[in-house]
Enzyme design. Structure first.
Site, PDB file in Angstrom:
ATOM      1  CB  CYS A 153      -5.208  -6.438 -30.897  1.00  0.00           C
ATOM      2  SG  CYS A 153      -6.881  -6.841 -30.391  1.00  0.00           S
ATOM      3  CB  CYS A 180      -4.807 -10.009 -31.047  1.00  0.00           C
ATOM      4  SG  CYS A 180      -5.862  -9.992 -32.487  1.00  0.00           S
ATOM      5  CB  CYS A 187      -9.341  -6.405 -33.348  1.00  0.00           C
ATOM      6  SG  CYS A 187      -8.386  -7.868 -33.820  1.00  0.00           S
TER       7      CYS A 187
END
Lengths: 365, 285, 254
Positions: free
Chosen positions: B281, B275, B253
């Protein structure tokens, strides 16, 4: 392209199906019945009931089968189950003096009122694996007659040589399974913790007291195994009624006490009680119970077995196995922090070494 | 997993009381929780029960959740920040079965979030409850294992020893040694273990609008941080506490502000960072 | 008056460790309590410092604000606060007074941190300064006290005790376990520090020479009683009680 690991749900389902398959073993062979386990692996059932804090032979046998013979896992199943049960009443204290004896021995007297009764024991068997086919054994020639026999501790008490037990503090007996354990722990709670404690852990601790870690000079005053009546007093009746019998093992371990300014030299005793026939457990428990009295008796607390917090907080195998085994759970978040921390400290170390000053760092910032 | 709407499972297993524990036990737990909220950061002993999940696997958090859960609650369970790790799945399934409540992965939609080792990246709001699973509630246990003694230390707020430990870390390695489970002072009074969350998450505890409850089943303690309470990580003025994260952006992301897991992609030193909070995320992608 | 003990008595079974002991201590004064082992002097120190409760009698302390506090009536929290701030204790065995698992600097810094100091640099500076004052090399600040000699450990304990500038210090045979040559240097160091800081000190010792060097006044104890007290020179040069005479004579003979 990386895709985050998914499918925890499916993985769990598959693992549990596999477990069920492994547990069953060869499907060509008949499945064990709980009755077989309760009847032929009765000491395993006894242990699971003690450590599972729940007297139910049938459930314990089921739990052993479900746990593939892992007795700690079986005790855990029983514990989780007992927490869903409503609590109606607390039983009156068992009168082990009125026990219908199956086995009863004393190491402190050659003979004594009630006699020495060997009963069903591994003692004096030769530990040779028996590979021959096993014909059905003959029933015992004579069952123990079941008459009540006096306790050895009572014999010593007559002479005034046995320390009396502290008077009952009154009020309801505290319950380890409902309340947190305070320290210093009263004896009632210590005994409860030991009674459900891991047999192996208590055995090791008891053994350590014999080897100089705690200065014990124990004698088996008495071990007795037999059936005791369980009685309750329902408030709506107001009098005691018997609701059944339980098989228990009791050990009274006699130990010397040097005496103090206010107390004459005398014998003290450690107490052990376990469900079913469980002599090793009851003996180990009684050794540790005595060791844990050190504080109350003003003895110096030097050995692990005398240390209340050490013993009572580490004897529960359901707690212990959970925490040890939880290390299997993912810890990658903590580990990531640890990685970053180590990298940072390492970089600092490398930089200082390169600067030619490895020993001193004033950590100025 | 990407569905933000709460999912309502099939009806609950009627063989058990709502949320497994009997009502008397839940009442006892709620009394303990109230006491914990009244004395922020102070550990309250309670009679923890065996749960059908092992000690050390979240029984403290599960008991707290069971005690506060109502039929209209929406539950989210995370482990290491993720909704789909095995233990999170297992606990969510447990409450599915015994309470029949709606569950979600959406941090914003949840009323109760049970967590192990993380605080969600999405800021929590008033009315939400964050329930931490705690393995060792006593922040001093490595310095003093005796509970009778640590209780005395807390009563007297005699925390010099903990500060000495931080001093020693800095003297020996130039920085504070604890990377996770870094101790905090709550409301300027009680030293508290934040549970093994990474130091990165510590600042999120400070003046959090949500109620934070901590359950330690095996150690039989519950403690709490009420909403908006001051939570300070222990440090020195000239060595302030510094939350650390891997110095990368999330490969999925692109976030540069979230806590990252390091993924080993091959056996030649290949790494990528993503993440740890899967909900955060996915929502950003 | 900074400390006043009135009519202290304490028995262990049949043994009267303290039997009607009274004494006063003035700010900046060094009071030596001398006697043989078993005379009750160490018990007296523990009772004065609030570590033991007397059977009878009481100890009053005038704190920094001038308020008079009865030691036996303090809560544990109040007593610990005194311990961390206005009082200090130097143990005979430095291992009892130091944290052996903590660096020298950490040992000196602990009292500063307990008093609320949260500045690492300041703590380091103070620790270095105090190591210099007790003639230890500040370069060894990050070393474990285990690597120090007995005399160095004792000096470190003194630095750790004095770093927060207490008003009243209890010392229990501070040179007890050391070689004679090391003892002399340490006594000299203590004398200098006590004078510089204007400390009030209760010093328990069986060493008459140490008492002569450090103390303004001497209390002689035997069998739990004070048999004689007075200015140091007077007691040692003109002992009135025959037990004191014996005690002084035995030192001269040795």
């Amino acid at each position: 392209m990386y895709v985050a690991v998914k499918g925890g749900e499916a993985a769990i389902e598959a693992a549990h199906a596999w477990l069920a398959h492994e547990r069953r073993g060869d499907p060509a062979l008949p499945e064990l019945t709980p009755e077989q386990i309760a009847g032929q692996l009765s000491l395993a059932v006894d242990r699971v009931m003690s450590e599972g804090s729940c007297h139910d032979r049938e459930l314990a046998a089921l739990a052993i089968r479900q746990a593939r013979g892992d007795l700690i896992e079986a005790a855990f199943l029983l514990r989780a189950y007992r927490n869903t049960l409503p609590r109606f009443l607390a039983a009156e204290p068992l009168d082990t003096g009125a026990m219908r004896i199956r086995r009863r021995i004393s190491a402190t007297y050659k003979d004594l009122p009630g006699g020495q009764v060997l009963g069903p024991t591994f003692d004096y068997t030769h530990r040779l694996i028996d590979t021959a086919p096993r014909p059905a054994p003959a029933p015992p020639e004579r069952e123990a007659d079941g008459a009540a026999v006096p306790r050895v501790s009572a014999i010593l008490a007559q002479e005034g040589l046995m320390a009396g037990e502290a008077p009952d503090p009154g009020g309801p007996v505290p319950d380890l399974t409902r309340e947190p354990l305070p320290f210093p722990a009263p004896r009632a709670l210590r005994l409860q913790a030991l009674a459900r404690g891991d047999e192996g852990f208590l055995l090791g601790l008891g053994y350590s007291t014999q080897r100089g870690y705690g200065n014990a000079h124990p004698f088996v005053g008495e071990i007795r195994v037999g059936d005791c009546a369980v009685a309750v007093t329902p408030p709506e009746l107001g009098f005691e009624i018997e609701i059944g019998d339980v098989l228990v093992t009791e050990c009274q371990m006699v130990n010397q006490f040097a005496g103090s300014a206010t107390t004459p030299p005398q014998f003290t005793r450690g107490y052990g009680l376990a469900m079913g026939q469980a002599e090793r457990k009851a003996m180990a428990m009684s050794l540790v119970d005595r060791a844990l009295m050190a504080r109350d008796l003003g003895e110096e607390v030097t050995a692990p077995a005398q240390d209340q917090e050490f013993v009572l907080l580490h004897s529960d195998n359901v707690e212990a196995t959970g925490f040890v085994e939880h290390l299997k759970l993912p810890h990658h978040v903590d580990f990531q922090s640890e990685l970053e921390k180590l990298r940072s400290i390492r970089a600092r170390w490398e930089a200082e070494r390169a600067a030619g000053d490895p020993a001193r760092r004033e950590a100025a910032e | 997993m990407t569905d933000a709407l709460p999912m309502r499972p099939a009806t609950r297993d009627a063989a058990y009381n709502f949320a497994y524990l009997d009502e008397a036990t839940k009442r006892a737990l709620r009394r303990t929780i109230l006491k914990a909220v009244a004395i922020p950061g102070h550990q309250i002993p309670f009679g923890a029960r065996e749960m059908p999940l092992p000690y050390g696997w979240g029984t403290g958090g599960i008991q707290v959740t069971a005690a506060i859960l109502g039929p209209r609650d929406v539950l989210k369970v995370i482990d290491q920040g993720a909704d789909d790790t095995t233990n999170a799945v297992s606990i969510r399934r447990f409450f599915n079965r015994v309470a029949g409540v709606a569950t979600t992965t959406d941090t914003r939609a949840a009323t109760i979030i049970q967590t192990r080792h993380r605080i969600p990246e999405t800021p929590l709001r008033e009315g939400q409850v964050l329930v931490y699973q705690v393995p060792m509630p006593e922040p001093l246990f490595r310095l003093e294992p005796r509970l009778a003694e640590t209780r005395r230390i807390h009563a007297l707020a005699d925390y010099g020893l903990m500060q000495v430990k931080l001093y020693e870390d800095i003297a020996a390695q130039g920085e504070v040694g604890s990377s996770y489970n870094h101790p905090v002072m709550v409301g300027g009074r009680y030293l508290m273990s934040p549970s093994p969350i990474p130091g990165f998450d510590n600042p999120k505890m400070h003046r959090m609008p949500a109620l934070q409850l901590f359950g330690a089943g095996r150690e039989k303690k519950i403690y709490a941080v009420p909403p908006w309470t001051e939570v300070r990580s222990l440090d020195f003025e000239d060595h302030p506490f510094r939350p650390v994260r891997a110095p990368h952006a999330c490969s999925l992301c692109g976030s540069t502000g979230s806590y990252l897991d390091e993924i080993v992609t091959d056996d030649r030193g290949g790494r990528m960072f993503v993440c740890s909070d899967t909900d955060y995320c996915e929502r950003r992608r | 008056m900074i400390l006043r003990a009135g009519n202290l008595s304490l028995a262990f079974g049949a043994v009267r460790a303290l039997d009607g002991v009274s004494l006063d201590l003035w700010p900046g004064e060094v009071l030596a309590v001398v006697g043989e082992s078993g005379s009750g002097k160490s018990t007296l120190l523990r009772v004065l410092a609030g570590q033991m409760r007397p059977d009878a009698g009481r100890v009053l302390y005038a704190d920094a604000t001038g308020a008079e506090r009865e030691i036996g009536a303090l809560t544990e929290a109040e007593l610990r606060r005194l311990w961390r701030s206005e009082w200090g204790f130097v143990q005979q065995n430095p291992r009892d007074g130091l944290r052996m698992g903590v660096s020298a600097g950490g040992n000196v810094g602990e009292r500063l941190m307990a008093a609320g100091c949260r500045h690492y640099g300041t703590i380091r500076e103070e620790a270095a300064e105090w190591m210099r004052r007790v003639e230890l090399d500040p370069a060894r600040m990050d070393d474990s006290p285990r690597t120090f000699s007995g005399g160095m450990q004792q000096r470190l304990q003194i630095a750790r005790t004095l770093v927060t500038r207490p008003r009243l210090v209890f010392m229990d045979e501070p040179t007890g376990g050391l070689d004679v040559s090391v003892q002399a240097k340490l006594l000299d160091l203590i004398r200098g520090l006590v004078a510089d800081l204007g400390l009030a000190v209760v010093l328990v010792t069986h060493d008459i020479a140490a008492a002569r060097l450090l103390a303004h006044r001497i209390v002689v104890m035997r069998h739990g009683r004070v048999v004689e007290q007075g200015l140091t020179d007077r007691v040692l040069d003109d002992p009135r009680h025959e037990y004191t005479q014996l005690l002084v004579a035995s030192v001269l003979a040795a």
